[in-house]
Design an enzyme around this catalytic site. Structure first.
Site, PDB file in Angstrom:
ATOM      1  N   ARG A 270       1.864 -26.939 -34.923  1.00  0.00           N
ATOM      2  CA  ARG A 270       3.003 -26.234 -35.509  1.00  0.00           C
ATOM      3  C   ARG A 270       3.517 -25.137 -34.570  1.00  0.00           C
ATOM      4  O   ARG A 270       4.723 -24.960 -34.424  1.00  0.00           O
ATOM      5  CB  ARG A 270       2.604 -25.630 -36.847  1.00  0.00           C
ATOM      6  CG  ARG A 270       2.424 -26.711 -37.914  1.00  0.00           C
ATOM      7  CD  ARG A 270       1.994 -26.111 -39.205  1.00  0.00           C
ATOM      8  NE  ARG A 270       2.006 -27.072 -40.281  1.00  0.00           N
ATOM      9  CZ  ARG A 270       1.931 -26.737 -41.550  1.00  0.00           C
ATOM     10  NH1 ARG A 270       1.840 -25.481 -41.901  1.00  0.00           N
ATOM     11  NH2 ARG A 270       1.940 -27.661 -42.484  1.00  0.00           N
TER      12      ARG A 270
ATOM     13  N   ASP B  11      10.629 -17.626 -52.173  1.00  0.00           N
ATOM     14  CA  ASP B  11       9.727 -18.217 -51.185  1.00  0.00           C
ATOM     15  C   ASP B  11       9.731 -17.324 -49.950  1.00  0.00           C
ATOM     16  O   ASP B  11      10.682 -16.572 -49.710  1.00  0.00           O
ATOM     17  CB  ASP B  11      10.166 -19.634 -50.802  1.00  0.00           C
ATOM     18  CG  ASP B  11       9.021 -20.451 -50.220  1.00  0.00           C
ATOM     19  OD1 ASP B  11       8.438 -21.275 -50.950  1.00  0.00           O
ATOM     20  OD2 ASP B  11       8.687 -20.256 -49.024  1.00  0.00           O
TER      21      ASP B  11
HETATM   22  C1  LIG Z   1       3.535 -26.657 -51.242  1.00  0.00           C
HETATM   23  S1  LIG Z   1       4.901 -25.603 -51.538  1.00  0.00           S
HETATM   24  C2  LIG Z   1       4.995 -25.635 -53.319  1.00  0.00           C
HETATM   25  C3  LIG Z   1       6.392 -25.905 -53.816  1.00  0.00           C
HETATM   26  C4  LIG Z   1       6.528 -26.073 -55.332  1.00  0.00           C
HETATM   27  N1  LIG Z   1       6.033 -24.930 -56.048  1.00  0.00           N
HETATM   28  C5  LIG Z   1       5.819 -27.320 -55.796  1.00  0.00           C
HETATM   29  O1  LIG Z   1       4.745 -27.241 -56.398  1.00  0.00           O
HETATM   30  O2  LIG Z   1       6.340 -28.419 -55.571  1.00  0.00           O
HETATM   31  C6  LIG Z   1       4.191 -23.969 -51.240  1.00  0.00           C
HETATM   32  C7  LIG Z   1       5.243 -22.908 -50.948  1.00  0.00           C
HETATM   33  O3  LIG Z   1       4.624 -21.611 -51.045  1.00  0.00           O
HETATM   34  C8  LIG Z   1       5.281 -20.771 -50.103  1.00  0.00           C
HETATM   35  N2  LIG Z   1       4.417 -19.604 -49.820  1.00  0.00           N
HETATM   36  C9  LIG Z   1       3.225 -19.569 -49.179  1.00  0.00           C
HETATM   37  N3  LIG Z   1       2.778 -18.301 -49.088  1.00  0.00           N
HETATM   38  C10 LIG Z   1       3.708 -17.524 -49.688  1.00  0.00           C
HETATM   39  C11 LIG Z   1       3.799 -16.115 -49.917  1.00  0.00           C
HETATM   40  N4  LIG Z   1       2.866 -15.255 -49.514  1.00  0.00           N
HETATM   41  N5  LIG Z   1       4.901 -15.664 -50.575  1.00  0.00           N
HETATM   42  C12 LIG Z   1       5.861 -16.519 -50.988  1.00  0.00           C
HETATM   43  N6  LIG Z   1       5.824 -17.850 -50.804  1.00  0.00           N
HETATM   44  C13 LIG Z   1       4.761 -18.347 -50.157  1.00  0.00           C
HETATM   45  C14 LIG Z   1       5.485 -21.670 -48.908  1.00  0.00           C
HETATM   46  O4  LIG Z   1       6.488 -21.206 -48.038  1.00  0.00           O
HETATM   47  C15 LIG Z   1       5.826 -23.010 -49.564  1.00  0.00           C
HETATM   48  O5  LIG Z   1       7.214 -23.236 -49.621  1.00  0.00           O
END
Ligand SMILES: C[S@@+](CC[C@H](N)C(=O)[O-])C[C@H]1O[C@@H](n2cnc3c(N)ncnc32)[C@H](O)[C@@H]1O
Length: 287
Positions: A39, A147
């Site tokens: 990445r 996000d």
């Molecule tokens: C796997 S996706 C989940 C998306 C959706 N909630 C779902 O279940 O389909 C995880 C998301 O969490 C976000 N994320 C990770 N750490 C975070 C943080 N500290 N604050 C806000 N968002 C975060 C990532 O950028 C990512 O878009």
């Protein structure tokens, strides 16, 4: 010709993993060394660097600028799609919504999609709530979707999807809530009145944003898996505080508050488990 960039050394990995943790609370275990190398290598290529140490210096120096955001985009996992783990949405529409509408009659329902990625989850919630009005009657609602990754938040605002992201949407729903994009076959855009229900915001879940007692329901699915136990508990407490008494938290299928030190009440509903913030006066539900 590109110069070959080898994987991060263990020492480099440890430094980047700490940086990732400091900025996102995401915990990267040693076995993610190849993943992280791949990445970050993309960022090195984009910046025409060939040394991870130079990239680290850039990120931690005064000239980092927008690269901070690219770094966050590179280290987060944004996998999501419409109709993901549908029983969560069935639970919202069939089990939780009727309760919220009854309990908070006349109020605008406030929901939060925390870690919304590219927007499928909050749009899905908006569609379920709109469908739920057939049974629960008309009510107004607003969704905050947040996000940490700028790229996905911008994508989400556009509300334009294709392929795998939309393939699970039942056809009648696709035709009711989306319109085909004339100039691109296979692309669909979310209806404007659904878009208007959602405010997308770039926000780190671990930075306080003054939302105490605001929400009737919070979705935080497939996000907590990236955090360690201590941070999960901190976040769960934050969600508890952000909910109105009588509100619900919904987490992902592989996540649970079981064995956690939390004031949430576990509610076994017909479509699954949700976490409930009890009413402060302790009054029975049907009183
Ligand atoms: C796997 S996706 C989940 C998306 C959706 N909630 C779902 O279940 O389909 C995880 C998301 O969490 C976000 N994320 C990770 N750490 C975070 C943080 N500290 N604050 C806000 N968002 C975060 C990532 O950028 C990512 O878009």
């Amino acid at each position: 010709m590109y110069k070959e960039i080898e994987d991060l050394s263990e020492e480099q990995f440890a430094r980047f993993a700490k940086l990732v943790y400091d900025r996102t609370n995401i915990t990267l275990k040693e076995h993610k060394i190849t993943l992280l190398s791949n990445r970050l290598r993309k960022r090195l290529r984009a910046l025409e660097l060939d040394d991870f140490d130079d990239y680290y210096r850039l990120l931690t120096g005064d000239a980092a600028g927008d690269e901070q955001l690219h770094f966050l985009e590179a280290v987060t996992t944004n996998e999501t799609y419409f109709w993901r783990t549908t029983h969560n949405f069935d639970m919202l529409r069939e089990d939780i919504l009727p309760e919220l509408v009854k309990e908070f009659r006349g109020e605008k329902l406030q929901l939060w999609s925390a870690g919304c990625s590219s927007g499928e989850e909050p749009y899905n919630i908006a569609i379920e709530l709109t469908e739920g009005m057939k049974k629960s009657g008309v009510f107004s609602f607003q969704i905050l979707a947040t996000d940490i990754s700028r790229h996905v938040v911008e994508f989400a605002r556009a509300g334009r999807y294709s392929g795998r992201k939309i393939e699970k949407i039942p056809q009648p729903i696709l035709h009711r809530y989306f319109r085909p994009v004339a100039e691109r076959a296979g692309y669909f855009v979310v209806r404007d009145d659904i878009k208007e229900k959602i405010e997308f915001r770039l926000q780190n879940l671990f930075e306080e944003a003054g939302e105490a007692g605001r929400f009737h329901c919070i979705f935080c699915r497939n996000v907590m898996i990236y955090f360690d136990r201590k941070d999960q508990e901190q976040l769960v407490q934050r969600f508890f505080d952000a909910l109105r008494p009588g509100g619900f938290l919904i987490v992902g299928h592989s996540e649970s508050l079981f064995m956690m030190n939390t004031p949430f009440e576990f509610r076994h509903l017909p479509h699954g488990v949700a976490y409930f913030r009890p009413r402060s006066d302790g009054a029975p539900r049907d009183a």
